[in-house]
Write a protein that holds these residues in place. Structure first.
Motif, short mmCIF file in Angstrom:
data_model
loop_
_atom_site.label_atom_id
_atom_site.label_comp_id
_atom_site.label_asym_id
_atom_site.label_seq_id
_atom_site.Cartn_x
_atom_site.Cartn_y
_atom_site.Cartn_z
N GLU A 3 8.70 1.24 -6.56
CA GLU A 3 6.92 2.01 -6.65
C GLU A 3 5.92 1.49 -5.22
OE1 GLU A 3 5.54 3.90 -8.04
OE2 GLU A 3 7.59 4.88 -9.52
N LEU A 4 6.30 0.36 -4.97
CA LEU A 4 5.89 -0.74 -3.98
C LEU A 4 5.71 0.23 -2.46
CD1 LEU A 4 5.72 -4.22 -4.47
CD2 LEU A 4 3.90 -2.92 -5.09
N ALA A 5 7.41 0.87 -2.38
CA ALA A 5 7.23 1.43 -1.16
C ALA A 5 6.73 2.30 -0.95
CB ALA A 5 8.63 1.26 -0.59
N ALA A 6 6.40 3.18 -1.96
CA ALA A 6 6.83 4.64 -2.14
C ALA A 6 5.26 5.06 -2.24
CB ALA A 6 6.95 5.58 -4.33
N ASN A 7 4.25 4.13 -2.65
CA ASN A 7 2.71 3.93 -2.55
C ASN A 7 2.57 3.34 -1.09
OD1 ASN A 7 2.49 3.98 -5.40
ND2 ASN A 7 1.61 2.57 -5.60
N ALA A 8 3.00 2.74 -0.67
CA ALA A 8 3.08 2.46 1.08
C ALA A 8 3.31 4.17 1.93
CB ALA A 8 4.29 1.30 1.60
N VAL A 9 4.29 4.45 1.32
CA VAL A 9 4.20 6.44 2.26
C VAL A 9 3.11 7.38 1.62
CG1 VAL A 9 6.11 8.15 2.06
CG2 VAL A 9 7.25 5.78 2.11
N LEU A 10 3.11 7.12 0.26
CA LEU A 10 1.79 8.26 -0.56
C LEU A 10 0.61 7.43 0.46
CD1 LEU A 10 1.50 10.69 -2.31
CD2 LEU A 10 1.64 9.58 -3.89
N HIS A 11 0.19 6.47 -0.33
CA HIS A 11 -1.02 5.58 0.39
C HIS A 11 -1.46 5.74 1.77
CE1 HIS A 11 -1.74 7.26 -4.15
NE2 HIS A 11 -0.54 7.07 -4.00
N GLY A 12 -0.45 5.01 2.59
CA GLY A 12 -0.23 3.83 3.31
C GLY A 12 0.09 3.77 4.49
N ARG A 13 -0.04 5.72 4.58
CA ARG A 13 0.60 6.42 5.94
C ARG A 13 -0.62 6.49 7.36
NH1 ARG A 13 4.35 10.74 6.52
NH2 ARG A 13 5.73 10.65 8.02
N VAL A 14 -0.25 5.52 8.02
CA VAL A 14 -0.69 5.95 9.09
C VAL A 14 -0.02 6.76 10.09
CG1 VAL A 14 -2.57 5.78 11.21
CG2 VAL A 14 -2.37 4.71 9.30
N PRO A 15 0.02 8.18 10.75
CA PRO A 15 0.88 8.80 11.50
C PRO A 15 1.36 8.69 13.00
CG PRO A 15 -0.66 10.27 11.68
CD PRO A 15 -1.14 8.80 10.34
N GLY A 16 2.46 7.83 13.18
CA GLY A 16 3.17 7.08 14.26
C GLY A 16 3.63 5.49 14.10
N ARG A 17 2.43 5.28 12.70
CA ARG A 17 2.67 3.54 12.57
C ARG A 17 4.20 3.90 10.65
NH1 ARG A 17 -1.40 0.35 12.65
NH2 ARG A 17 -0.42 -1.64 12.59
N ASP A 18 4.78 2.57 10.76
CA ASP A 18 5.47 2.73 9.35
C ASP A 18 4.74 1.65 8.39
OD1 ASP A 18 7.29 4.55 7.84
OD2 ASP A 18 9.03 3.82 9.73
N PHE A 19 5.99 1.49 7.26
CA PHE A 19 4.74 0.03 6.11
C PHE A 19 6.51 -0.68 6.60
CE2 PHE A 19 7.76 2.59 3.88
CZ PHE A 19 8.79 2.38 2.58
#
Length: 93
Positions: A3-19
């Motif tokens: 869930e932590l990784a899924a939330n980063a993809v869903l809510h913490g994403r910036v084009p060109g930057r990953d988690f």
């Protein structure tokens, strides 16, 4: 704790930057999961109530249910790190 990784993809994403996902196991056997994303301006919060038919909004509640501890740390700007710790089960077999 996916869930932590899924939330980063869903809510913490910036084009060109990953988690970044970090796993740590301490000497006592506790596992710490850390997910750092580039959206330090979006601090996670627990929704007050999630409708039964809602398709989202339960992720942090799942983390709270399974983790012994969890939290959010500010990382180097503009990032944040959301983490959870799970201690080993010490019950005798």
């Amino acid at each position: 704790m996916a869930e932590l990784a899924a939330n980063a993809v869903l809510h913490g994403r910036v084009p060109g930057r990953d988690f970044r996902l970090t796993l740590r196991l301490d000497a006592a056997g506790a596992l710490r999961i850390e997910v750092t994303d580039p959206r330090g301006d979006r601090i996670p919060r627990i929704p007050d109530l999630v409708a039964e038919e809602a398709e989202s909004g339960r992720g942090l509640r799942l983390v709270m249910a399974y983790a012994d501890r969890w939290g959010v740390d500010r990382a180097p700007l503009p990032c944040k790190t959301v983490w959870a710790e799970v201690a080993p089960d010490r019950a005798d077999p």
